[in-house]
Design a protein around this motif. Structure first.
Motif, PDB file in Angstrom:
ATOM      1  N   MET A  47       0.909  -1.323  -0.059  1.00  0.00           N
ATOM      2  CA  MET A  47      -0.051  -0.077   0.099  1.00  0.00           C
ATOM      3  C   MET A  47       0.651   1.177  -0.160  1.00  0.00           C
ATOM      4  SD  MET A  47      -3.099  -0.887   2.604  1.00  0.00           S
ATOM      5  CE  MET A  47      -3.885   0.145   2.537  1.00  0.00           C
ATOM      6  N   ASP A  48       2.155   1.086   0.083  1.00  0.00           N
ATOM      7  CA  ASP A  48       3.177   2.281  -0.004  1.00  0.00           C
ATOM      8  C   ASP A  48       2.654   3.130   1.427  1.00  0.00           C
ATOM      9  OD1 ASP A  48       5.196   3.607  -0.346  1.00  0.00           O
ATOM     10  OD2 ASP A  48       4.290   4.929  -2.114  1.00  0.00           O
ATOM     11  N   ILE A  49       2.707   2.745   2.533  1.00  0.00           N
ATOM     12  CA  ILE A  49       2.009   3.494   3.854  1.00  0.00           C
ATOM     13  C   ILE A  49       2.957   3.483   4.848  1.00  0.00           C
ATOM     14  CG2 ILE A  49      -0.286   3.500   3.069  1.00  0.00           C
ATOM     15  CD1 ILE A  49      -0.787   1.009   5.063  1.00  0.00           C
ATOM     16  N   SER A  50       3.062   4.374   5.859  1.00  0.00           N
ATOM     17  CA  SER A  50       3.849   4.120   7.157  1.00  0.00           C
ATOM     18  C   SER A  50       3.333   3.350   8.020  1.00  0.00           C
ATOM     19  CB  SER A  50       3.984   5.587   7.508  1.00  0.00           C
ATOM     20  OG  SER A  50       2.775   6.005   8.146  1.00  0.00           O
ATOM     21  N   PRO A  51       4.202   2.992   9.163  1.00  0.00           N
ATOM     22  CA  PRO A  51       3.466   1.954  10.132  1.00  0.00           C
ATOM     23  C   PRO A  51       2.370   2.578  10.785  1.00  0.00           C
ATOM     24  CG  PRO A  51       6.030   1.955  10.149  1.00  0.00           C
ATOM     25  CD  PRO A  51       5.426   2.964   8.923  1.00  0.00           C
ATOM     26  N   ASN A  56      -3.379   3.157  12.107  1.00  0.00           N
ATOM     27  CA  ASN A  56      -4.600   3.754  12.238  1.00  0.00           C
ATOM     28  C   ASN A  56      -5.710   2.968  11.626  1.00  0.00           C
ATOM     29  OD1 ASN A  56      -6.492   6.287  12.388  1.00  0.00           O
ATOM     30  ND2 ASN A  56      -5.689   6.944  10.482  1.00  0.00           N
ATOM     31  N   LEU A  57      -5.384   2.511  10.397  1.00  0.00           N
ATOM     32  CA  LEU A  57      -6.383   1.739   9.750  1.00  0.00           C
ATOM     33  C   LEU A  57      -6.749   0.540  10.698  1.00  0.00           C
ATOM     34  CD1 LEU A  57      -4.669   1.230   5.977  1.00  0.00           C
ATOM     35  CD2 LEU A  57      -6.970   2.607   6.791  1.00  0.00           C
ATOM     36  N   ARG A  58      -5.833  -0.067  11.590  1.00  0.00           N
ATOM     37  CA  ARG A  58      -6.277  -1.075  12.223  1.00  0.00           C
ATOM     38  C   ARG A  58      -7.050  -0.516  13.381  1.00  0.00           C
ATOM     39  NH1 ARG A  58      -1.260  -2.621  13.736  1.00  0.00           N
ATOM     40  NH2 ARG A  58      -1.028  -1.417  15.536  1.00  0.00           N
ATOM     41  N   ILE A  59      -6.690   0.427  13.998  1.00  0.00           N
ATOM     42  CA  ILE A  59      -7.552   0.994  15.255  1.00  0.00           C
ATOM     43  C   ILE A  59      -9.069   1.517  14.956  1.00  0.00           C
ATOM     44  CG2 ILE A  59      -7.647   3.241  16.713  1.00  0.00           C
ATOM     45  CD1 ILE A  59      -4.649   2.881  16.710  1.00  0.00           C
ATOM     46  N   THR A  60      -9.081   2.119  13.696  1.00  0.00           N
ATOM     47  CA  THR A  60     -10.342   2.401  13.208  1.00  0.00           C
ATOM     48  C   THR A  60     -11.283   1.296  12.693  1.00  0.00           C
ATOM     49  OG1 THR A  60      -9.516   3.131  10.931  1.00  0.00           O
ATOM     50  CG2 THR A  60      -9.563   4.708  12.466  1.00  0.00           C
ATOM     51  N   GLY A  61     -10.568   0.359  12.470  1.00  0.00           N
ATOM     52  CA  GLY A  61     -11.283  -0.899  11.960  1.00  0.00           C
ATOM     53  C   GLY A  61     -11.682  -0.935  10.513  1.00  0.00           C
ATOM     54  N   LYS A  62     -10.939  -0.339   9.879  1.00  0.00           N
ATOM     55  CA  LYS A  62     -11.167  -0.520   8.388  1.00  0.00           C
ATOM     56  C   LYS A  62     -10.582  -1.779   7.786  1.00  0.00           C
ATOM     57  CE  LYS A  62     -11.168   4.463   7.412  1.00  0.00           C
ATOM     58  NZ  LYS A  62     -10.709   5.707   6.718  1.00  0.00           N
ATOM     59  N   ILE A  63      -9.625  -2.249   8.555  1.00  0.00           N
ATOM     60  CA  ILE A  63      -9.128  -3.529   8.033  1.00  0.00           C
ATOM     61  C   ILE A  63      -9.234  -4.759   9.264  1.00  0.00           C
ATOM     62  CG2 ILE A  63      -7.865  -3.108   6.126  1.00  0.00           C
ATOM     63  CD1 ILE A  63      -5.330  -2.853   7.631  1.00  0.00           C
TER      64      ILE A  63
END
Length: 87
Positions: A47-51, A56-63
């Protein structure tokens, strides 16, 4: 002899980026195609994203994720859905 314009260079740049993205996607599909859960490093590369963004994606429940022995694993289907939603 032909003159190159900024527009010509921009078109060339877009083509190169597009070709590189296709090659990277093919390599990732080949490398990770059989796994339904991916480790954090593979997801960040894909995804070419930072840790922090991944967190944040994990915490917000998006994945969805699983934590196994201190390592996070992410659901590949969720990542693909996230890509579709972004496009």
């Amino acid at each position: 002899m032909e003159m190159l314009t900024k527009h010509d260079l921009e078109i060339f740049r877009v083509r190169i980026i597009s070709d590189l993205e296709k090659m990277l996607e093919a390599n990732l599909n080949q490398a990770y195609g059989d796994f339904s859960w991916l480790r954090s490093k593979a997801v960040r590369m894909m995804m070419d994203i930072s840790p922090a963004t991944l967190q944040n994606l994990r915490i917000t429940g998006k994945i969805r994720f699983k934590k196994v022995l201190g390592s996070y694993y992410y659901n590949k289907e969720d990542l693909l859905k996230l890509f579709e939603d972004e496009n």
